[in-house]
Structures are given as C-alpha cells and as structure tokens.
Design an enzyme around this catalytic site. Structure first.
Site, mmCIF file in Angstrom:
data_model
loop_
_atom_site.group_PDB
_atom_site.id
_atom_site.type_symbol
_atom_site.label_atom_id
_atom_site.label_comp_id
_atom_site.label_asym_id
_atom_site.label_seq_id
_atom_site.Cartn_x
_atom_site.Cartn_y
_atom_site.Cartn_z
ATOM 1 C CG HIS A 1 -11.148 1.931 -12.775
ATOM 2 N ND1 HIS A 1 -12.112 2.135 -13.307
ATOM 3 C CD2 HIS A 1 -10.976 2.392 -11.614
ATOM 4 C CE1 HIS A 1 -12.869 2.953 -12.660
ATOM 5 N NE2 HIS A 1 -12.246 3.052 -11.671
ATOM 6 N NE ARG B 1 -10.759 -0.049 -6.702
ATOM 7 C CZ ARG B 1 -11.300 1.523 -7.391
ATOM 8 N NH1 ARG B 1 -10.686 1.832 -8.325
ATOM 9 N NH2 ARG B 1 -12.373 1.774 -6.716
ATOM 10 C CD GLU C 1 -16.438 3.154 -3.099
ATOM 11 O OE1 GLU C 1 -15.265 3.643 -3.658
ATOM 12 O OE2 GLU C 1 -17.176 3.499 -4.111
#
Ligand code: FAD
Ligand code: SIN
Length: 491
Positions: free
Chosen positions: A332, A271, A108
């Site tokens: 999130h 991110r 990721e």
C-alpha cells in the site's frame, strides 16, 4: 524553466503552487495528470483540528505508530503545520464532510482521537486533488507537460540542474534545464503482485534519485494494507480502514472474529499488526483471504458513508450490506524513499523531494493511517520554499547547450520480454519480500534481482521499459535494505 516539478499528485501540486510564486514552473507528469495514488485516497486526512484533539496528541500517536524510528522534528513540523495547510485547502475550495454544521472527524487504527477529515464519504483524495488542480491549472506560471515521462534527473558538477524527458506521444526525448527540481513521483506499489496502488506507482523517482547519487533511506519499510478486496476477477481494490473505524469486523473463513486474540484494540489495532494477524489466520485456515464484515451496520449508513466502496463492491457482485467481503493484505505505501531534511532538500544539491517518494522521517517504521495526504501538503510547500531559496542564492546559472544535447544522445535498445520480466518481478517481491520475510527468502530475492539488474542496464526507449528498469532497481533496494535489517520492527 526556473523549476521542474515531477508528478501531479497532492505533493507535486502543492509544490508547484508554492514555486509558481517565485518563477516559471514546468509540471511534468507521466500519462494522464489525474492518475496518481492521491486521487484514490479514501479514508481521509489526519489533522489535529477537532475540539478533543491537540497537535501534541497527534505527535505522540505518530511517533508511537513509527516504532521509535520517526524523526521527531519532522513529525513536529507535520502536525504543527498540518492545520494551516488544511485551512488553506478549504480556502481553495476543498469541501470536507460535516455533521450538524461541524466537521465530521472519523477514527482510524492507532489514532487515540477522532481526527480524520473526509470528503464525500470515501472520496477524500479526489476532492483534495480537485481543489489543488483547479488552483494549479489557473496559475499563469505553471506550464503543463502531460504524458511526459521523466527518465532521469540531470546532474552537472554535483548539482541537479534539470531532467531528461520522454514525450510519450511522439517517443522523442529532450532535456530541460532548471534552477531546481522537485521530485513528487509517489510510491512503489507496482513492484508487488498485490497492491492498492495505481499502475503509475513504479518507483521512478526513487530509482532516478538513486542513479543520480542521492541517498535513499528506510527502503525496507513497506506498509501492507490489511484489507484489499480479494477476488480472482478483481484488482485489489482498497477497503478503507475507516470501515473498521465505523465498526467493521474481521472474520476468518470459519466465520470467527479473531483480532482480539492478537491485540487489545481488535480490528483497530495498528495496521502492521492487523496485516500480520490476517496473514497468520490465512495460514492457519489454509485460506487465501479473510472476511470484512459490516452486515451488522445499518445499510443506509453504509451506503452513505462509503458510496465509492459500496458501488465498487456491487460491481463485483458483492452487496456489502448483506454479505461478508473477502479481503487480504496488499502492498500500500512505502515509508522509505529519497532522504530529505525537514525542508524537503535531498542529499543532492538542487534536488528536492516531497510526498511518498521522499523519506522525510515522519513515518518511521510504520505510517499512521491518513498521515500521508497531510505530509504531501506540508512538505510539498516546504520543498517549494527551499527550492525557491536555493534558486535565489544560486543566481541565474545556465546549463551549456552541449551538455543538454549530450544528455539525450545515448542510444536506446529494446528490453526483451518486458511484460514477462514485469510480472516475474512482481511475483518475486510478493513471495519473498512481502508481509512476512526471512533471511533466506530475502537472499534469494536479492540474488535474482541482481541478475535482472544486469538485464536492465542501459537506456530504453519506451515508458514501459523504463518503468520496468526502475522497478528492478527499486525492488533490489527494498530487498537489500530488508536483508540488512535483522530485527523485526514496524511494518
Ligand atoms: P502520487 O499521488 O502517487 O502522485 C505521483 C505522481 O507522479 C503521479 O502524477 C505520477 O503520474 C507521477 N509520476 C511518477 N513517475 C513519474 C515519471 N517518471 N515521470 C513523470 N511523472 C511521474 N493516504 C492518506 O493520507 N489518506 C488516505 O485516505 C489514503 N488512502 C489511500 C488509498 C489508496 C487506494 C492508495 C493507493 C493510497 C492511499 N493513501 C492515503 C496514500 C496516499 O494517497 C499517497 O501516499 C499520497 O497520495 C502520495 O501522494 P504523492 O503526491 O506523493 O504521489
Ligand atoms: C484507508 O482509507 O484505509 C487508507 C488510509 C491511508 O492509507 O492512510
């Protein structure tokens, strides 16, 4: 009761299992005990267990993602104790995906190694909760109080000694005394109009800790996931970062691949950078979304690797193997929360916190993907151990009956236009305290939130009213903390 645990996600379940070895535990959870962020976790759990990996590398990646604002000692604890917590979970029945008999480690964003363990493709949270819940349900020392909303923690002579609880089915309140309380109430996503979080993520634990006098920290650091489904008819369902880890690409509405213009790692940049790049592309193209494209991957692979995501998209009439998926950022995760030390102790004696509600210092200004399930396990166990040690040191302290009676006697009143206040608040935070913020937008938000804070002063009788009160208080903490920080860092 000896101990109260508030919240039945990964952190609460792990804490309850730890404390149940030392005494009787009441597990208090609002609504259905399966409703939590934990159960929706998709991508997986980061852990340095593969041959190419090492805890020192996991430590370095986590510190780097946190933009220099992590507490190094907390990160060391996370990465060093993580492997043991995962082995324990496997011994309790959790099954992680394997390829050729070996654990399948995925990649990721901002991880320099493939270190994400997953279950059933994209159902990791569900599998971890299944295993922990099975253990907790079988434990004779754990008593379940489902559909029980915790209103506030009780403080007597500067020590946390229990909680005030609302039984959602009868509407009655009662006070429960305990030697120690562990908060594991999760995050705040619902204060934003667009969020990947379930409806239960209303920041209750942070609000009640704050009212009780505990310190909150890093509240300005809210992580916006870059890729949540964008469809007028659908909630912002998460499209896991693991999709980009497997080669998924981001295109603007003109079809252009744009991430290389923003970062050398392209769609696998950290991110926060991806979320802001999408925001810029949306502004430049006057669009409300960009696209996530996996049509170049084999359809069989996509369906097997992401079964939940594939079937959910199909429900909204998008076959991701054939068409681009409209996505945009959504709130999130919150890196901040109730400040704890590496043992899960808050600044209020007798009160412990673990998981997303806590600010243990492991995430700094930006959480490395898939580190939070691990955090819940590692610090859930640690909080349990320190709560048990505190109870032992304190001895059998009893809370006077009159004190408990007085705690539930305060009259409640109705909160006018509660639904409207909830949606106005969510729009305000999204518009003024969102992915991109300015001093002016934050000042306006703070002024409005202060006006609303006066409205929610006092005590209310229903879960919805109490949640909205908490959302206003936590929203104000986020906006004020953001206003107080005049540099841009991390999320
Ligand atoms: P939660 O799991 O949110 O549990 C909170 C519990 O507290 C719930 O039971 C709730 O009902 C209860 N509660 C709250 N308030 C009260 C109250 N007043 N009274 C009583 N009970 C209360 N992280 C990863 O590491 N990997 C991933 O792949 C990943 N994917 C994610 C996908 C999605 C869609 C989301 C939303 C998050 C994801 N995350 C992921 C983040 C991670 O899931 C959460 O940070 C983590 O699960 C939080 O666990 P927790 O136990 O702290 O809180
Ligand atoms: C995801 O699967 O993209 C979420 C992972 C995380 O939030 O850690």
């Amino acid at each position: 009761m000896d101990f109260l645990v508030i919240g039945s996600g990964v952190a609460g379940l792990r804490a309850a299992l730890g404390m149940a070895e030392h005494g009787r535990v009441a597990m208090l959870t609002k609504g259905n005990p399966l409703e939590s962020s934990s159960i929706y976790a998709q991508g997986g759990v980061a852990v340095a267990l593969s041959e190419e990996d090492d805890v020192a590398i996991h430590l370095r990646d986590t510190l780097q993602a946190g933009h220099g604002l992590c507490r190094r000692e907390a990160v060391r604890v996370l990465v060093e104790e993580g492997p043991e917590r995962i082995r324990e979970l496997i011994a309790w029945g959790a099954v992680f995906d394997k390829v050729g008999g070996q654990f399948a480690f995925a990649k990721e964003a901002a991880h320099s190694r493939s270190r994400i363990l997953r279950a059933r493709g994209d159902a990791t949270g569900n599998e971890i909760v299944r295993a922990l819940m099975g253990q907790a349900r079988r434990h004779k020392n754990i008593q379940w109080f489902e559909h029980h909303f915790t209103v506030d923690v009780l403080v007597r002579e500067g020590v946390c000694c229990g909680a005030v609880v609302l039984d959602e089915s009868t509407g009655t309140r009662f006070a429960m005394a305990a030697q120690a309380v562990v908060l594991a109430t999760g995050g705040i996503g619902q204060v934003y109009a667009r969020t990947t979080n379930p409806p239960s993520a209303t920041g209750d634990g942070m609000a009640m800790a704050y009212r009780a006098g505990a310190v909150l920290e890093d509240m300005e650091f809210v992580q916006f996931h870059p890729t949540a489904l964008f469809l007028p008819s659908a909630p912002p369902f998460l499209l896991s970062e693991a999709i980009r880890g497997e080669g998924g690409q981001l295109r603007n509405i003109k079809g252009e691949l744009f991430m290389q213009r923003y970062h050398q790692d392209g769609a696998l940049a950290p991110r926060d950078i991806v979320a802001r790049a999408i925001w810029s592309e949306m502004a430049a193209t006057k669009a409300r979304h960009v696209y996530l494209d996996v049509t170049h991957l084999s359809p069989t692979f996509t369906k097997q690797r992401f079964p939940t995501i594939y079937s959910t998209c199909l429900r909204y009439d998008i076959d991701m193997t054939e068409e681009w998926i409209p996505v945009s950022p959504s709130a999130h995760y919150i890196m901040g929360g109730v400040k704890t030390d590496v043992h899960g102790a808050t600044t209020l004696t007798g009160l412990y916190a673990a998981g997303e509600v806590a600010c243990s210092g492991v995430h700094g200004a930006n959480r490395l993907a898939s580190n939070s399930l691990l955090e819940g396990l590692v610090f859930g166990k640690r909080a349990a151990e320190s709560a048990a040690a505190w109870a032992l040191q304190r001895g059998r302290a009893t809370v006077p009956k009159e004190f408990l009676r007085a705690a539930v006697e305060c009259p409640t009143k109705p909160l006018e236009d509660v639904e409207k206040l909830r949606s106005s608040l969510r729009r305000l935070l999204w518009g003024r305290v969102g992915v991109v913020r300015s001093g002016e937008s934050l000042s306006k938000a703070v002024a409005q939130l202060i006006r609303w804070k006066h409205l929610v002063y006092g005590s209310f009788g229903t879960r919805l009213e109490l949640e909205v009160k908490n959302m206003v208080e936590v929203g104000l903490c986020i906006a004020e903390a953001a206003l107080g920080r005049d540099n841009s860092v991390g999320a």
